[in-house]
Design an enzyme around this catalytic site. Structure first.
Site, short mmCIF file in Angstrom:
data_model
loop_
_atom_site.label_atom_id
_atom_site.label_comp_id
_atom_site.label_asym_id
_atom_site.label_seq_id
_atom_site.Cartn_x
_atom_site.Cartn_y
_atom_site.Cartn_z
N LEU A 138 8.97 -9.67 -16.98
CA LEU A 138 9.52 -11.01 -16.79
C LEU A 138 9.76 -11.41 -15.33
CD1 LEU A 138 11.94 -11.61 -19.81
CD2 LEU A 138 9.56 -12.29 -19.52
N ASP A 139 9.25 -10.65 -14.38
CA ASP A 139 9.25 -11.14 -12.99
C ASP A 139 8.08 -10.52 -12.23
OD1 ASP A 139 10.10 -12.75 -10.93
OD2 ASP A 139 11.61 -11.35 -10.20
N ILE A 140 6.90 -10.58 -12.84
CA ILE A 140 5.71 -10.09 -12.17
C ILE A 140 5.28 -11.12 -11.13
CG2 ILE A 140 3.28 -9.46 -12.46
CD1 ILE A 140 4.00 -8.56 -15.31
N ASN A 144 6.69 -8.36 -5.84
CA ASN A 144 7.10 -7.15 -6.56
C ASN A 144 5.95 -6.17 -6.76
OD1 ASN A 144 9.78 -7.90 -6.82
ND2 ASN A 144 9.48 -8.89 -8.80
N THR A 177 10.62 -15.92 -11.64
CA THR A 177 10.44 -16.78 -10.47
C THR A 177 9.58 -17.97 -10.89
OG1 THR A 177 10.56 -14.84 -9.04
CG2 THR A 177 9.60 -16.85 -8.09
#
Length: 245
Positions: A138-140, A144, A177
């Site tokens: 849920l934040d690829i 990161n 994001t």
């Protein structure tokens, strides 16, 4: 000095809830320390939960060649600074010495197709591994996606990851994001459920587009649609509600 063990060297990055520093341990080995930001207004309980939850996710997932390794966490550490001792919460992580793909794209522009395919395959491998173990990241995003000594990718930041085993892959938690976020997740409300693994796949697509073009897909249209919504949610965010992004 952190817990009489780690000497901070340089700031590597700043995220929504933490700052990451390069640190040298007493044995001379280098690590990355992910320290929860005090300026975000987290309660002590929330700050402790942020580091312990992320460490638990890394422990449950285990080792994969394209995931950053978690070494340990300390939810009640001590930092010795110029003005005295301060209580901090932090994770000790594998250090990836070649930075992030986001930095590479900013410095060099789009990648050659073969290189982009090679790196994207590794990113997909890490994501599939997470999904196979009933989690969604849920934040690829390229910030990161780190690079190790041999320029293999290491997907980082499992602080937003959710276990979706009991919900058959779905979630009602809005995390991530915005520019990388699936539209259905960006506009979710707590009465709705979104396929979290599909949301990760959308983020993968954004990453691939950036690798090949250096630009976000439909960025101007997205910004026009989401600007008022982003302003609304940023003004109504409780820093101690970790169900929000």
């Amino acid at each position: 000095m952190i817990d009489n063990t780690f000497m901070l060297k340089e700031l590597l990055g700043v995220g929504g809830s933490s700052k990451v520093y390069s640190a040298v341990a007493e044995d001379g080995n280098e690590y990355a320390l992910k320290i929860i930001r005090k300026d975000k207004g987290y309660s002590n309980e929330t700050a402790m939960r942020l580091v312990t939850n992320e460490m638990k996710v890394m422990e449950k997932l285990g080792s994969h060649p394209n995931l950053v390794n978690g070494i340990s966490c300390n939810p009640s550490g001590t930092a010795m600074l110029a003005d005295g001792f301060h209580e901090i919460r932090y994770l000790v992580l594998e250090k990836c010495k070649n930075g992030s793909l986001s930095t590479i794209i900013r410095q060099t522009g789009p990648l050659e197709e073969e290189l982009a395919k090679f790196l994207f395959f590794q990113l997909c491998s890490a994501t599939q591994y997470i999904h196979d173990r009933n989690y969604a990241h849920l934040d690829i995003k390229l910030e990161n996606v780190l690079l190790d000594d041999f320029f293999n990718i290491k997907l980082a930041d499992l602080g937003t990851a959710v276990n979706v085993e009991d919900s058959l892959g779905f979630t009602n938690k809005r995390r991530g994001t915005l520019l990388y976020m699936a539209p259905e997740l960006a506009k979710i409300n707590k009465k709705e459920m979104v396929d979290a693994t599909i949301a990760d796949v959308y983020s993968l697509g954004v990453c691939l587009h950036l690798l090949l073009t250096g630009e976000f897909p439909c960025e101007e249209t997205f910004n026009n649609e989401m600007s008022s919504f982003e302003t609304e949610i940023s003004g109504n965010t409780d820093p101690n509600d970790t169900s929000k992004c």
